[in-house]
Design a protein around this motif. Sequence first.
Motif, PDB file in Angstrom:
ATOM      1  N   ARG A  39       0.816  -1.218   0.000  1.00  0.00           N
ATOM      2  CA  ARG A  39       0.000   0.000   0.000  1.00  0.00           C
ATOM      3  C   ARG A  39       0.849   1.268   0.000  1.00  0.00           C
ATOM      4  N   HIS A  40       2.037   1.189   0.590  1.00  0.00           N
ATOM      5  CA  HIS A  40       2.825   2.400   0.828  1.00  0.00           C
ATOM      6  C   HIS A  40       3.862   2.611  -0.272  1.00  0.00           C
ATOM      7  N   THR A  41       3.710   3.668  -1.014  1.00  0.00           N
ATOM      8  CA  THR A  41       4.692   4.007  -2.056  1.00  0.00           C
ATOM      9  C   THR A  41       5.065   5.491  -2.016  1.00  0.00           C
ATOM     10  N   GLY A  42       4.626   6.195  -0.971  1.00  0.00           N
ATOM     11  CA  GLY A  42       4.731   7.647  -0.975  1.00  0.00           C
ATOM     12  C   GLY A  42       6.019   8.202  -0.406  1.00  0.00           C
ATOM     13  N   HIS A  43       5.939   9.464  -0.062  1.00  0.00           N
ATOM     14  CA  HIS A  43       7.059  10.276   0.416  1.00  0.00           C
ATOM     15  C   HIS A  43       7.514   9.810   1.793  1.00  0.00           C
ATOM     16  N   ASN A  44       8.823   9.851   2.032  1.00  0.00           N
ATOM     17  CA  ASN A  44       9.315   9.826   3.401  1.00  0.00           C
ATOM     18  C   ASN A  44      10.467  10.815   3.497  1.00  0.00           C
ATOM     19  N   GLN A  45      11.057  10.951   4.663  1.00  0.00           N
ATOM     20  CA  GLN A  45      12.005  12.049   4.867  1.00  0.00           C
ATOM     21  C   GLN A  45      13.334  11.863   4.156  1.00  0.00           C
ATOM     22  N   SER A  55      12.241   9.555  11.770  1.00  0.00           N
ATOM     23  CA  SER A  55      12.644   8.907  10.526  1.00  0.00           C
ATOM     24  C   SER A  55      14.115   8.512  10.592  1.00  0.00           C
ATOM     25  N   THR A  56      14.503   7.622   9.698  1.00  0.00           N
ATOM     26  CA  THR A  56      15.905   7.193   9.631  1.00  0.00           C
ATOM     27  C   THR A  56      16.822   8.373   9.328  1.00  0.00           C
ATOM     28  N   ALA A  57      16.418   9.208   8.379  1.00  0.00           N
ATOM     29  CA  ALA A  57      17.234  10.376   8.047  1.00  0.00           C
ATOM     30  C   ALA A  57      17.380  11.302   9.251  1.00  0.00           C
ATOM     31  N   ALA A  58      16.292  11.507  10.003  1.00  0.00           N
ATOM     32  CA  ALA A  58      16.350  12.356  11.189  1.00  0.00           C
ATOM     33  C   ALA A  58      17.292  11.770  12.229  1.00  0.00           C
ATOM     34  N   CYS A  59      17.232  10.458  12.418  1.00  0.00           N
ATOM     35  CA  CYS A  59      18.112   9.808  13.394  1.00  0.00           C
ATOM     36  C   CYS A  59      19.577   9.963  13.018  1.00  0.00           C
TER      37      CYS A  59
END
Length: 367
Positions: free
Chosen positions: A19-25, A238-242
């Motif tokens: 279901r999930h194909t959208g934006h992430n950080q 998010s992974t990028a934030a971490c």
Amino acid sequence: MIAERKDAHVRFATEQHRRHTGHNQFDDVSFVHHALAGIDRSDVSTVTRFGGMEWQVPLYINAMTGGSPKTGEINRDLAIAARETGVSIATGSISPYFADESVADTFSVMRKENPGGFILANVNANATVEKARRAVDLLQADALQIHVNVIQETVMPEGDRLFASWGPRIEEIAAGVDVPLIVKEVGFGLSRETLLRLREMGVRVADVSGSGGTDFARIENDRRDRPDYSYLNGWGQSTAACLLDAQGVGLPVLASGGVRHPLDVVRALALGASAVGASGLFLRTVLDGGAPALISLLSSWIDQLTALMTALGAPTPADLTRCDVLVLGDLRAFCDGRGIETRPLATRSRSCGTNGSSTHHETIGGS
């Protein structure tokens, strides 16, 4: 009961990723393009070194499953793909084995199919030193993961409710096993404060495993009779934030959670990760096409990773931390809130004088 839960996790995780194909950080991180930064592909090495370990590629198949006949078949296919591509691989939590030793082969199949590969055993933070050693022995593991998952346990109907012992247990295991110890989240992220505490405990490496990929709060909520905890969907960093939060902690970090393609791998490496893992996409690939499909995908990712390193002028994965990156959008807002300075990341190649093809620069991830 445990086998049914493990099969349900696979089912709900697969549905979630379809279901999930959208934006992430990760999309809030972009490289400054320097048209003359490229190098010769023959000068690129994908070898990464961290925490006393050396991997041939900075990519790994992260912890997923085990404990039932179906998940044992999945682990076999994952191990075959790891063997054929040279990537490292982690088992899912070995807790089912501690409850019922008859499921041992659903985990040990990884070593049987991948006798020379780098394999990480996985236990929960309640494990004793004795159980940690048993897990390592079962897999002849090269390293041990301890997963921390307080939010998942909170939402899980039959989950743990006693968390105060986790810190002391991790410290005991760090001192009591003979292989490198990696502490990982399961998709909610590790904060700077947590990483500093882990370093003090003697943990050698941490996998920040942030949000953006498989959401175990959502999975456990789907398993409940009523979706009482739906407000926790999307919890965490998010992974990028971490990775940005981890700057200067003095502990090598790995990155997983929300990794969708090779560009996300390169972004994570540029933000200081020593290696990058994925689970959900690899699981879906195996379920759709077995080991051959995952071998094809991993081979393509490694080829594209090498190509991107060539274009960015990074002869090694660690050299990606010298490339200029812009941090924008919601990720920039997170950094502002945490007091993380992002502007120097956009001009760090200037200190090398070559717009990304330098030979020396301190990495931001402390790895």
